[in-house]
Design an enzyme around this catalytic site. Sequence first.
Site, PDB file in Angstrom:
ATOM      1  N   TYR A 131      44.330  41.118  13.767  1.00 37.53           N
ATOM      2  CA  TYR A 131      43.231  41.121  15.124  1.00 37.53           C
ATOM      3  C   TYR A 131      43.493  39.720  15.916  1.00 37.53           C
ATOM      4  O   TYR A 131      43.495  40.027  17.068  1.00 37.53           O
ATOM      5  CB  TYR A 131      41.877  40.748  14.299  1.00 37.53           C
ATOM      6  CG  TYR A 131      40.634  40.432  15.236  1.00 37.53           C
ATOM      7  CD1 TYR A 131      39.742  41.140  15.827  1.00 37.53           C
ATOM      8  CD2 TYR A 131      40.244  38.888  15.423  1.00 37.53           C
ATOM      9  CE1 TYR A 131      38.824  40.919  16.482  1.00 37.53           C
ATOM     10  CE2 TYR A 131      39.380  38.701  16.218  1.00 37.53           C
ATOM     11  CZ  TYR A 131      38.540  39.557  16.915  1.00 37.53           C
ATOM     12  OH  TYR A 131      37.455  38.907  17.683  1.00 37.53           O
ATOM     13  N   GLY A 132      43.822  38.611  15.327  1.00 39.65           N
ATOM     14  CA  GLY A 132      44.344  37.566  15.949  1.00 39.65           C
ATOM     15  C   GLY A 132      45.335  37.831  16.784  1.00 39.65           C
ATOM     16  O   GLY A 132      45.487  37.447  18.296  1.00 39.65           O
TER      17      GLY A 132
END
Length: 255
Positions: free
Chosen positions: A166-167
Amino acid sequence: MQDYNPDKNLLKERIILITGAGSGIGQAAAKKFAEHGATVVLLGRNERRLEETYDQIDAAGWPTPALIPFDLEKAPKEDYYALGESLYQEFGQLHGLLHNAAKLALLSRIDDFDPETWNSVIQVNLNAAFLLTQACLPLLRKAEDASILFTSDQVGRKGRAYWGAYGVSKFAVEGLMQTLADELENSQIRVNSIAPGPTQTSLRAWAYPGEDPTTLPQPDHIMSNYLYLMGPDSKAIHGQALSAPAETQADISST
Ligand SMILES: NC(=O)c1ccc[n+]([C@@H]2O[C@H](COP(=O)([O-])OP(=O)(O)OC[C@H]3O[C@@H](n4cnc5c(N)ncnc54)[C@H](OP(=O)(O)O)[C@@H]3O)[C@@H](O)[C@H]2O)c1
């Protein structure tokens, strides 16, 4: 732009596509854009949730939205191009594209991160944004002025342990935004990213199960910059990584 007070017709006759429009920030943005006159195109995976957004906009008497059930993870590239083509047939142009849908799926250290989950998160958060942008650029070029807004996150601006795919996908979204902004430097299309702060949504609750959600702003209380960046007042803003601060109680009471 916390004290932004736009004209109620700011987005009149504009066509704006929003991904993840069935819940959270995407639903709030769709309603806010429609309230300011836009015809919103609601894209999401869950048809029932999209219909809820549709019904709320319809009941308020705002312009009738369009609804597109679409799975950004599973759709092959041909479906993206077919989507662009059908939008072209229906509307002929697009004034705004808000890439808002995202998948979080897993918080884990890199050592243990499941590779299939990694791919699926990158597919939704990055590859889908690339494909949809590609499919929509011809329509955005038809509009007198247009805005592409990518949704980022603080963990996509400074790396944080365990935020994994996600990051990393949000870092890549910032890169996509900057690359596209440079390519469109002399066009009538502006391209920016927006990072909401902690906001009361299911994605946030999943990541922070111990947090009291009522301590966070609701999605419709962070909409000022979304509105500003989607409308013509932000014509000069291009290639920037911005945030979406919560409105103060005074701002909220005055709307
Ligand atoms: N909430 C926060 O604190 C926060 C902070 C920083 C950044 N953000 C960003 O804000 C954006 C909106 O998130 P949110 O907080 O509003 O969470 P949310 O309510 O969970 O919204 C995520 C949306 O993404 C859609 N989506 C996920 N996978 C999809 C797929 N395969 N195909 C189509 N749509 C898909 C979901 O649609 P379905 O329901 O149809 O599956 C849902 O509407 C995200 O980009 C997120 O990264 C949020």
